[in-house]
Write an enzyme that holds these catalytic residues in place. Structure first.
Site, PDB file in Angstrom:
ATOM      1  N   ASP A 181      35.148  -6.437  46.670  1.00 28.75           N
ATOM      2  CA  ASP A 181      35.454  -6.188  45.252  1.00 28.75           C
ATOM      3  C   ASP A 181      35.709  -4.697  45.035  1.00 28.75           C
ATOM      4  OD1 ASP A 181      35.866  -6.631  42.582  1.00 28.75           O
ATOM      5  OD2 ASP A 181      33.763  -6.915  42.066  1.00 28.75           O
TER       6      ASP A 181
ATOM      7  N   LYS B   1      20.541  -1.995  38.256  1.00 30.73           N
ATOM      8  CA  LYS B   1      21.489  -3.052  37.906  1.00 30.73           C
ATOM      9  C   LYS B   1      20.683  -4.322  37.679  1.00 30.73           C
ATOM     10  CE  LYS B   1      25.893  -4.998  39.528  1.00 30.73           C
ATOM     11  NZ  LYS B   1      26.845  -4.170  38.779  1.00 30.73           N
TER      12      LYS B   1
ATOM     13  N   GLY C 215      28.411  -5.751  32.054  1.00 35.40           N
ATOM     14  CA  GLY C 215      29.461  -6.507  32.730  1.00 35.40           C
ATOM     15  C   GLY C 215      29.287  -8.001  32.585  1.00 35.40           C
ATOM     16  N   GLN C 216      30.138  -8.736  33.320  1.00 31.14           N
ATOM     17  CA  GLN C 216      30.107 -10.194  33.227  1.00 31.14           C
ATOM     18  C   GLN C 216      28.800 -10.772  33.750  1.00 31.14           C
ATOM     19  OE1 GLN C 216      34.063 -11.876  34.657  1.00 31.14           O
ATOM     20  NE2 GLN C 216      34.187  -9.770  35.376  1.00 31.14           N
ATOM     21  N   PHE C 217      28.205 -10.095  34.731  1.00 29.56           N
ATOM     22  CA  PHE C 217      27.046 -10.683  35.394  1.00 29.56           C
ATOM     23  C   PHE C 217      25.755  -9.898  35.176  1.00 29.56           C
ATOM     24  CE2 PHE C 217      30.853 -11.734  37.938  1.00 29.56           C
ATOM     25  CZ  PHE C 217      30.875 -13.101  37.684  1.00 29.56           C
ATOM     26  N   GLY C 218      25.783  -8.897  34.308  1.00 28.43           N
ATOM     27  CA  GLY C 218      24.565  -8.151  34.048  1.00 28.43           C
ATOM     28  C   GLY C 218      24.837  -6.799  33.432  1.00 28.43           C
ATOM     29  N   GLU C 219      23.829  -5.936  33.500  1.00 26.59           N
ATOM     30  CA  GLU C 219      23.910  -4.608  32.888  1.00 26.59           C
ATOM     31  C   GLU C 219      23.523  -3.544  33.912  1.00 26.59           C
ATOM     32  OE1 GLU C 219      22.563  -5.913  28.351  1.00 26.59           O
ATOM     33  OE2 GLU C 219      21.068  -5.087  29.742  1.00 26.59           O
TER      34      GLU C 219
ATOM     35  N   LEU D 256      23.916   1.944  30.558  1.00 27.95           N
ATOM     36  CA  LEU D 256      25.142   2.653  30.922  1.00 27.95           C
ATOM     37  C   LEU D 256      26.364   1.757  30.878  1.00 27.95           C
ATOM     38  CD1 LEU D 256      23.730   4.561  34.032  1.00 27.95           C
ATOM     39  CD2 LEU D 256      23.904   5.398  31.680  1.00 27.95           C
ATOM     40  N   GLY D 257      26.157   0.462  31.063  1.00 27.42           N
ATOM     41  CA  GLY D 257      27.301  -0.438  31.091  1.00 27.42           C
ATOM     42  C   GLY D 257      26.869  -1.880  30.985  1.00 27.42           C
TER      43      GLY D 257
END
Length: 544
Positions: free
Chosen positions: A397, A306, A287-291, A284-285
């Site tokens: 965050d 995640k 990012g900088q630190f994972g999926e 689905l996405g």
């Protein structure tokens, strides 16, 4: 019908239902009506702890013991207490309100309407039960059943549902005029509220609320001229005629499937699960630190997964933080179900079908949303953050990328608390592209001072993302410029088409002195009543 005439109208005289918060919500209200501040919770005061969770905000409220149940808090079981026998013999029977498919060999599949004998109810959200239909035994989720012949078993009874959430559900697409529900009164113990979807030329679709009062004798009434022994009789009466209401009751509001706070009875306490029990199906996405993946647990339960890149955070620190995150239970927080704590770390949560709020606003259905919907989404986020505030927790965050969207524009907060654990040097130095400078309060960005008040600053930035449909904050400025300019007192101007009253709320969130920023409790109340603060909360019936 159960309707009886009032013998002494003076003894049960109707009192004035009008107060300062509103009940009649709809698409017809003009933008930018400001609530009167004195009617809202303390603007910047701190909350009191309500559960035994570590205090990250230096609050001094006494924590309530872990066994205590608070509304919206640790326990989510609908039915509490010892199951009693009737007339000294037999047991109370329960009826299924929904279909349920077993997830493990310990669970029991069942269909709506099936009746059960409860064998053991000591497991909290999961009860050991015997089906009177199939004879099978196993665990069932307690919020899927209700006592036979109780109001909880009625399709129209929604229990502890807030006014705003009632309006959200009734105004969902497809509900006709006359769709209704009954819920517990938020203001009067023992009373109920009848909420009805209505329509007229001026307001369009909107919701009206009527207070259902309880007689000392045990009956119920909206007007003293029509009293009933049971709520079921009251509903039947107003189903046949409007009798002073905005319209007659046509159909109960659709109940969505209740959320389970655990994957199964076994993962309730042992929620470190084997990696092989998870299947990654659709990414689905990234990012900088994972999926983030849509996947399944045990091949039958849809979840979000995640996956974190090795080295992102210490497995030991993560597991410690996850122990706290698992205890945070609120309908505006994405529920943590389970974890795989060995690297690569997997975080298993409830699945939200519409993805992140950022993507939803930029590329999805959110592009067509008008201000009332956007303000409502902001109110939902504020509601989830107000819970985090009460629990003395911090998000760290908060931004649209970390808000997830489900059906009917439901918004839930994700990734709370994880930012504290990230061990990436560029991130921990609060510099460079990996750190969300543009969302971060200056005292947090410059000195690492994260509190619930720095979350309030971030919420103000999130408001700009909502009204601009996902525009990056501080357009045309890089991170260094943002830090320098904000320190000098610069604040973003009012976005195009944003009411000045809403921009003023953003500016309050961006006060230099953190203690002068509003509480999330205040923000939630302000936003929930943004279009409706000048209306009465409950409607009197015509000529009632």
């Amino acid at each position: 019908m159960g309707c009886v005439q009032c013998k002494d109208k003076e003894a049960a005289k109707l009192t004035d239902d009008r107060d300062t918060s509103l009940s009649q919500s709809g698409v017809g209200y003009r933008y930018g009506v400001d609530p009167t501040p004195q009617h809202y919770p303390a603007f910047s005061g701190t909350g009191t702890a309500v559960a035994a969770i570590p205090n990250y905000n230096n609050f001094h409220g006494a924590a309530v013991s872990q066994g205590m149940t608070v509304f919206g808090g640790i326990s989510t079981s609908t039915h509490q207490g010892t199951l009693r026998t009737r007339g000294g013999t037999g047991v109370t029977l329960f009826v299924a309100l929904y279909d349920y498919e077993a997830r493990t060999e310990d669970d029991l599949s069942f269909r709506k309407g099936e009746k059960f004998q409860i064998i053991n109810s000591t497991e909290g959200d999961w009860w050991d039960a015997r089906s009177l239909t199939t004879g099978g035994t196993g665990y069932i989720p307690s919020n899927y059943v209700a006592p036979v012949d109780s109001i909880q078993a009625e399709d129209w009874y929604f229990g502890k549902l807030g006014r705003k959430d009632a309006e959200r559900q009734l105004l969902s697409t497809g509900n006709p005029r006359g769709t209704f529900l009954i819920r517990e009164s938020e203001t009067t113990k023992g009373a109920f509220s009848l909420s009805i979807r209505d329509w007229d030329d001026v307001k369009g679709d909107h919701v009206k609320h009527y207070k259902i009062r309880k007689l000392d004798s045990g009956g119920y009434y909206i007007t003293t001229r029509a009293q009933f022994e049971t709520l079921q009789q009251l509903v039947q009466h107003y189903t046949e005629r409007a009798a002073g209401l905005c319209c007659r009751l046509v159909v109960p509001c659709h109940k969505g499937m209740p959320r389970l706070t655990d994957l199964s009875v076994k993962t309730k306490d042992v929620w470190e699960i084997p990696r092989e029990s998870l299947q990654l199906i659709k990414r689905l996405g990234n990012g900088q630190f994972g999926e983030v993946w849509m996947g399944t647990w045990n091949g039958n339960t849809k979840v979000a997964i995640k996956t974190l890149k090795p080295g992102t955070m210490s497995p030991e620190s993560f597991l410690e933080e996850a122990q706290i995150m698992k205890k945070l239970r609120h309908d505006k927080l994405v529920q943590l179900y389970a974890v795989v704590s060995e690297e690569p770390i997997y975080i298993v949560t409830e699945y939200m079908g519409k993805g992140s709020l950022l993507d939803f606003l930029k590329d999805g259905e959110g592009r067509a949303l008008k201000l009332p919907n956007l303000v409502d989404m902001a109110a939902q986020v504020a509601g989830g953050m107000a819970y985090i505030e009460r629990m003395n927790y911090i998000h760290r965050d908060l931004r649209s990328a970390n808000i997830l969207v489900g059906d009917s524009l439901v918004c839930k907060i994700a990734d709370f608390g994880l930012a504290r654990l990230i061990e990436d040097n560029e991130y921990t130095a609060r510099q460079g592209a990996k750190f969300p400078i543009k969302w971060t309060a200056p005292e947090a960005a410059l000195y690492g001072k994260f509190t619930i008040k720095s979350d309030v600053w971030s919420f103000g930035i999130l408001l700009t993302e909502l009204v601009t449909k996902g525009r990056v904050p501080y357009p045309g400025m890089n991170n260094r410029e943002v830090l320098e300019q904000v320190e000098r007192g610069y604040r973003m101007q009012c976005p195009q088409d944003c009411p000045s009253s809403l921009h003023e709320l953003m500016v309050q969130c961006w006060k230099k002195d953190a203690e002068e920023r509003p509480t999330f409790e205040y923000l939630q109340a302000f936003l929930e009543d943004y279009f409706t603060a000048t209306e009465p909360q409950y409607q009197p019936g015509d000529n009632l």
